[in-house]
Design a protein around this motif. Sequence first.
Motif, mmCIF file in Angstrom:
data_model
loop_
_atom_site.group_PDB
_atom_site.id
_atom_site.type_symbol
_atom_site.label_atom_id
_atom_site.label_comp_id
_atom_site.label_asym_id
_atom_site.label_seq_id
_atom_site.Cartn_x
_atom_site.Cartn_y
_atom_site.Cartn_z
ATOM 1 N N MET A 159 -3.983 -3.637 -4.971
ATOM 2 C CA MET A 159 -4.438 -2.975 -3.752
ATOM 3 C C MET A 159 -5.390 -3.862 -2.963
ATOM 4 O O MET A 159 -5.321 -3.927 -1.724
ATOM 5 C CB MET A 159 -5.107 -1.651 -4.093
ATOM 6 N N ALA A 208 -0.372 8.578 1.971
ATOM 7 C CA ALA A 208 -0.629 7.634 0.885
ATOM 8 C C ALA A 208 0.522 7.592 -0.113
ATOM 9 O O ALA A 208 0.924 6.531 -0.595
ATOM 10 C CB ALA A 208 -1.930 8.007 0.177
ATOM 11 N N SER A 229 -7.145 4.433 -1.245
ATOM 12 C CA SER A 229 -6.193 3.604 -0.509
ATOM 13 C C SER A 229 -6.912 2.418 0.114
ATOM 14 O O SER A 229 -8.107 2.481 0.407
ATOM 15 C CB SER A 229 -5.498 4.427 0.576
ATOM 16 N N SER A 289 -1.979 2.493 -2.307
ATOM 17 C CA SER A 289 -2.792 3.627 -2.723
ATOM 18 C C SER A 289 -2.484 3.944 -4.173
ATOM 19 O O SER A 289 -1.389 3.664 -4.672
ATOM 20 C CB SER A 289 -2.494 4.855 -1.857
ATOM 21 N N TYR A 328 2.698 3.445 -2.428
ATOM 22 C CA TYR A 328 1.942 4.131 -3.479
ATOM 23 C C TYR A 328 2.220 3.470 -4.829
ATOM 24 O O TYR A 328 3.360 3.114 -5.139
ATOM 25 C CB TYR A 328 2.321 5.610 -3.541
#
Length: 289
Positions: free
Chosen positions: A219, A177, A167, A225, A182
């Motif tokens: 990310m 997460a 993450s 995550s 996600y």
Amino acid sequence: MNLELLRTFLEVHRLRHFGQAGEALHLSQAAVSSRIRQLEALLGVALFKRQYHDLQLTPEGHRLLRHADKILSDWRKARQEVALGGAQQQISLGGSLRLWDVALQDWFHSLRTQLPKLAIIAETHTPELLTRRVLDGHLDIAFMLEPAQLETLQIQEVALIELVMVSATAKLTAEQALSQDYIMVDWGLSHALQHRRLYPDAPEPQLRVAQAKMALSHMLAIGGSAYLPARMIATEIAEKKLHIVTDAQPIEKYAYAVYPVRSEKQALIDKILSFFEYSKPINIRLPPT
């Protein structure tokens, strides 16, 4: 036979539009239509039919499709072999896109370093198309995560890929997460099923991507995550740009080489597979932190 007629036929089939095929081939729409008429005249059959503004292959066109692809593939191999003097070995290989950055790129570099005179044709396709191209003789070998179990194909493990949940936010639990931005990376059907068994109560992710590289870039730019290959994100973990979700279970995936059971290039295939660190699956582990 003018090979450009076959190339034009395949491009029209791919795009289902004469004008778009012309743009892709840097030709006018009239030139594309002319080429298709020439090919139909040579074969004595119609290759396309229009249905509700959609261009479809006729049954004869479907029968030509595989032959056209094979003829052009063989011609590409022959041209490369002749141009290289015919003295060098040649291999045609393919891999799924999701595997190149994870397991194939380093191997490909090693292959080029160890066998600099080997002539290579490399392609990327979906697993289904890779399998078909191996069966049809377009490819000598293909790499994928979930190969079809067919009697005519030899399947060999070449890499073990460890996926870890990471993450952009530190100290998250797996539950947190999975419920906060996600990203579900498509690692194939078996991964989806295993993911569901591990986290049966997890909410449906709002973001799904086809490749790990897409998730990693997202990310680092925005957060979130995902399950990513340990090798791919080792630097980001060390630099604390990403953080391991410690209570999430790692998931192991195998990458496989697929090639014909009685390949005339078996000796060469064995040799190039030996560069996968080798002859054994690659055990990808995070460095100690």
